[in-house]
Design a protein around this motif. Structure first.
Motif, PDB file in Angstrom:
ATOM      1  N   GLU A  64     -27.785 -10.540 -34.277  1.00  0.00           N
ATOM      2  CA  GLU A  64     -27.508 -11.925 -34.655  1.00  0.00           C
ATOM      3  C   GLU A  64     -26.017 -12.117 -34.916  1.00  0.00           C
ATOM      4  O   GLU A  64     -25.418 -13.102 -34.484  1.00  0.00           O
ATOM      5  CB  GLU A  64     -28.314 -12.290 -35.898  1.00  0.00           C
ATOM      6  N   PHE A  65     -25.395 -11.161 -35.618  1.00  0.00           N
ATOM      7  CA  PHE A  65     -23.960 -11.232 -35.863  1.00  0.00           C
ATOM      8  C   PHE A  65     -23.187 -11.209 -34.545  1.00  0.00           C
ATOM      9  O   PHE A  65     -22.239 -11.976 -34.363  1.00  0.00           O
ATOM     10  CB  PHE A  65     -23.520 -10.072 -36.754  1.00  0.00           C
ATOM     11  N   GLY A  66     -23.591 -10.338 -33.625  1.00  0.00           N
ATOM     12  CA  GLY A  66     -22.911 -10.251 -32.341  1.00  0.00           C
ATOM     13  C   GLY A  66     -23.010 -11.544 -31.547  1.00  0.00           C
ATOM     14  O   GLY A  66     -22.037 -11.996 -30.947  1.00  0.00           O
ATOM     15  N   VAL A  67     -24.183 -12.168 -31.560  1.00  0.00           N
ATOM     16  CA  VAL A  67     -24.357 -13.425 -30.833  1.00  0.00           C
ATOM     17  C   VAL A  67     -23.494 -14.516 -31.456  1.00  0.00           C
ATOM     18  O   VAL A  67     -22.852 -15.299 -30.753  1.00  0.00           O
ATOM     19  CB  VAL A  67     -25.855 -13.823 -30.816  1.00  0.00           C
ATOM     20  N   ARG A  68     -23.476 -14.575 -32.812  1.00  0.00           N
ATOM     21  CA  ARG A  68     -22.630 -15.574 -33.477  1.00  0.00           C
ATOM     22  C   ARG A  68     -21.157 -15.330 -33.172  1.00  0.00           C
ATOM     23  O   ARG A  68     -20.396 -16.276 -32.942  1.00  0.00           O
ATOM     24  CB  ARG A  68     -22.858 -15.558 -34.977  1.00  0.00           C
ATOM     25  N   GLY A  77     -20.395 -22.024 -30.680  1.00  0.00           N
ATOM     26  CA  GLY A  77     -21.115 -22.014 -31.947  1.00  0.00           C
ATOM     27  C   GLY A  77     -21.027 -23.340 -32.660  1.00  0.00           C
ATOM     28  O   GLY A  77     -20.280 -24.242 -32.304  1.00  0.00           O
ATOM     29  N   GLY A  78     -21.836 -23.475 -33.681  1.00  0.00           N
ATOM     30  CA  GLY A  78     -21.842 -24.703 -34.472  1.00  0.00           C
ATOM     31  C   GLY A  78     -20.497 -24.924 -35.141  1.00  0.00           C
ATOM     32  O   GLY A  78     -19.762 -23.997 -35.454  1.00  0.00           O
ATOM     33  N   GLN A  79     -20.157 -26.186 -35.372  1.00  0.00           N
ATOM     34  CA  GLN A  79     -18.913 -26.545 -36.020  1.00  0.00           C
ATOM     35  C   GLN A  79     -19.024 -26.227 -37.493  1.00  0.00           C
ATOM     36  O   GLN A  79     -19.561 -27.003 -38.254  1.00  0.00           O
ATOM     37  CB  GLN A  79     -18.632 -28.032 -35.812  1.00  0.00           C
TER      38      GLN A  79
END
Length: 127
Positions: A64-68, A77-79
């Motif tokens: 999950e960290f890698g994808v973010r 990614g989200g603002q």
């Protein structure tokens, strides 16, 4: 192409199945035993499943960290706004009538209100 590949693998699987009734019964018994042992693995090996569960949870957090991270690097990614400091830094007093900048960045961009209501620019008419 993938349907053809799938058909080839299915045909190979069917060709490997036994044709003799006695071999089919043995194969069926073997498959049932293998499935039963697979489904009851955690009942027989509790500590192994607990450790595996922890490893899987750690793997998911890292993924999950890698994808973010990749999303942030690509700007997909989200603002997310950076956290505001708890105590504002001391500075000179500002006159709110002179300072017309918004306190926070405008999520629509850097256009001023007068820019937003002007019609879009059009080039000269062609003759």
């Amino acid at each position: 192409m993938s349907l053809l590949r799938l058909a080839v693998w299915l045909a190979l699987l069917v060709l490997l199945l036994p044709t003799d009734a006695q071999q089919q019964a043995r194969f069926s018994h073997f498959a049932n035993n293998a499935f039963e042992r697979l489904t009851t693995f955690c009942d027989r090996n509790g500590t192994t499943c607990a450790v595996g569960s922890q490893v899987w949870a750690t793997f998911l957090k890292k993924a999950e960290f890698g994808v973010r991270l990749v999303g942030d690097l690509l700007g997909v990614g989200g603002q997310q706004q950076p956290p505001e400091p708890a105590v504002p830094a001391p500075g000179p007093a500002r006159d709110p009538t002179r300072d017309r900048r918004p306190a926070r960045p405008d999520p629509r961009g850097t256009l001023s209100p007068s820019d937003l209501y002007q019609p879009p620019w059009r080039g000269p008419a062609r003759s």
